[in-house]
Design a protein around this motif. Structure first.
Motif, PDB file in Angstrom:
ATOM      1  N   ILE A 196       0.862  -1.183   0.000  1.00 15.78           N
ATOM      2  CA  ILE A 196       0.000   0.000   0.000  1.00 15.78           C
ATOM      3  C   ILE A 196       0.893   1.225   0.000  1.00 15.78           C
ATOM      4  N   LEU A 197       0.616   2.148  -0.914  1.00 17.39           N
ATOM      5  CA  LEU A 197       1.361   3.407  -0.972  1.00 17.39           C
ATOM      6  C   LEU A 197       0.373   4.549  -0.810  1.00 17.39           C
ATOM      7  N   ILE A 198       0.535   5.298   0.275  1.00 13.55           N
ATOM      8  CA  ILE A 198      -0.381   6.394   0.588  1.00 13.55           C
ATOM      9  C   ILE A 198       0.384   7.706   0.523  1.00 13.55           C
ATOM     10  N   HIS A 206      -7.572  14.537   2.705  1.00 15.27           N
ATOM     11  CA  HIS A 206      -7.518  13.975   1.357  1.00 15.27           C
ATOM     12  C   HIS A 206      -6.176  13.269   1.159  1.00 15.27           C
ATOM     13  N   TRP A 207      -6.234  12.013   0.727  1.00 17.03           N
ATOM     14  CA  TRP A 207      -5.027  11.215   0.542  1.00 17.03           C
ATOM     15  C   TRP A 207      -5.095  10.474  -0.798  1.00 17.03           C
ATOM     16  N   HIS A 208      -3.943  10.412  -1.509  1.00 16.68           N
ATOM     17  CA  HIS A 208      -3.826   9.571  -2.704  1.00 16.68           C
ATOM     18  C   HIS A 208      -3.420   8.171  -2.264  1.00 16.68           C
ATOM     19  N   ILE A 209      -3.965   7.160  -2.954  1.00 16.23           N
ATOM     20  CA  ILE A 209      -3.690   5.771  -2.570  1.00 16.23           C
ATOM     21  C   ILE A 209      -3.415   4.926  -3.810  1.00 16.23           C
ATOM     22  N   ALA A 210      -2.381   4.098  -3.740  1.00 18.16           N
ATOM     23  CA  ALA A 210      -2.123   3.076  -4.760  1.00 18.16           C
ATOM     24  C   ALA A 210      -1.904   1.753  -4.031  1.00 18.16           C
TER      25      ALA A 210
END
Length: 326
Positions: A196-198, A206-210
């Motif tokens: 998980i890359l946050i 607000h957070w981006h997630i991959a």
């Protein structure tokens, strides 16, 4: 962190240093320490000049050797030595200690970004990135500004910034708790997660997630505590074809691959050239993935043009490649 935040942190440390009896408030040591903490808070980012050469050099080296353990001490000795030439009355030991602290703090706070640093060099070249604080965090920046304003209007600088850093400690712990909650939510929604890359944004919730699983990439966002899934891709290993091998020889592509932990790839064949593209999945913005690496090769697999970096439209990317679309 960004340059502005590092500057206000340098000022804050200069104010905090007034609590040190050897530094005091208005004497040569205090003056030298203020300069030392200001310069020390910026010194590790000297590698930003690499951007003047090209993005590949910058991406591969920024926050690398200049943020390493040996560099921290080299910066501190260099800055302290120069300052004692111009302010010889200053206390050498305490000037060095506060300058060193400013440099250590710079490297330390950079670890909390998604970009991270190679702070463990020379023991490890691993990028240390905790991903809880955006490169520019408004709360952290303006907390320092408030402290500086209080100092300007007569507040005790040491006690003021001691209070500021107590508040920021709580803030950092809160950010870790927020990230942990997102990870828990993801494990409930997605099975057998590999990684998980946050990436935090400037907006507090607000957070981006991959997310990587054995056979999928998921791109998502956390907004006000709610997970929103945006894209899903098959996780297909990069094939080692002749075209891919030739593309990976390019400096822009190799720099991207050395830095990006999660990406997908595309290969397109045209009548007169090949195009290989790698797309970082961490920073989706308005339906676009702005951090890319692309190379164009002729039919004999000679590199014609390439680019890596942040780009927010296909038209601008084509201009970077010096190929305006028909």
């Amino acid at each position: 962190m960004d340059t502005g935040t590092h500057i206000v942190m340098g000022i804050a440390l200069g104010g905090l240093a007034t609590l040190d009896p050897a530094v005091g408030v208005d004497n040569p040591t205090a003056q030298a320490v203020m300069i030392g903490t200001l310069v020390g808070s910026q010194a590790p980012d000297l590698d930003t000049v690499l951007k003047l050469r090209n993005n590949a050099k910058y991406i591969r080296n920024h926050r690398g050797i200049t943020h390493s353990i040996p560099a921290i001490f080299i910066w501190s000795f260099l800055i302290t030595g120069l300052l004692t030439i111009f302010i010889p009355e200053s206390n050498l030991l305490h000037l060095w200690l506060w300058t060193l602290l400013a440099i250590v703090l710079h490297v330390f706070v950079d670890i909390f970004n998604a970009y991270g640093t190679q702070a463990l060099r020379p023991f490890s070249k691993k990028w240390v990135a905790l991903g809880v604080i955006n490169t520019f965090d408004p709360f952290i920046f303006f907390a320092h500004i408030v402290g500086i304003v209080i100092w300007t209007f007569g507040g005790h600088p040491g006690l003021t910034f001691l209070s500021v850093y107590a508040v920021l400690l709580v803030y950092y712990l809160l950010r870790f708790a927020m990230k942990r909650r997102i990870i828990e939510q993801l494990h409930k929604r997605i099975k057998k997660i590999d990684q998980i890359l946050i990436s935090p944004t400037m907006r507090f919730r607000h957070w981006h997630i991959a997310v990587m699983t054995e056979d999928k990439f998921f791109v998502a966002r956390s907004v006000n505590g709610r997970l929103i899934f945006l894209d899903e891709f098959e996780r297909i290993p990069v094939p080692q074809t002749e075209v891919i091998k030739a593309a990976e020889e390019d400096d822009n592509i190799s720099a991207f691959l050395s830095f990006s932990p999660v990406y997908r790839w595309e290969v397109d064949e045209y009548t007169d050239h090949y195009e290989v593209r790698f797309i970082d999945l961490r920073y989706r913005s308005k339906g676009y993935y702005p951090f890319v690496a692309i190379v164009q090769l002729d039919l004999h697999l000679n590199i014609v043009s390439s680019y890596t970096g942040w780009i927010f439209s296909e038209e601008k990317l084509r201009k970077k490649l010096e190929l305006v679309p028909e």
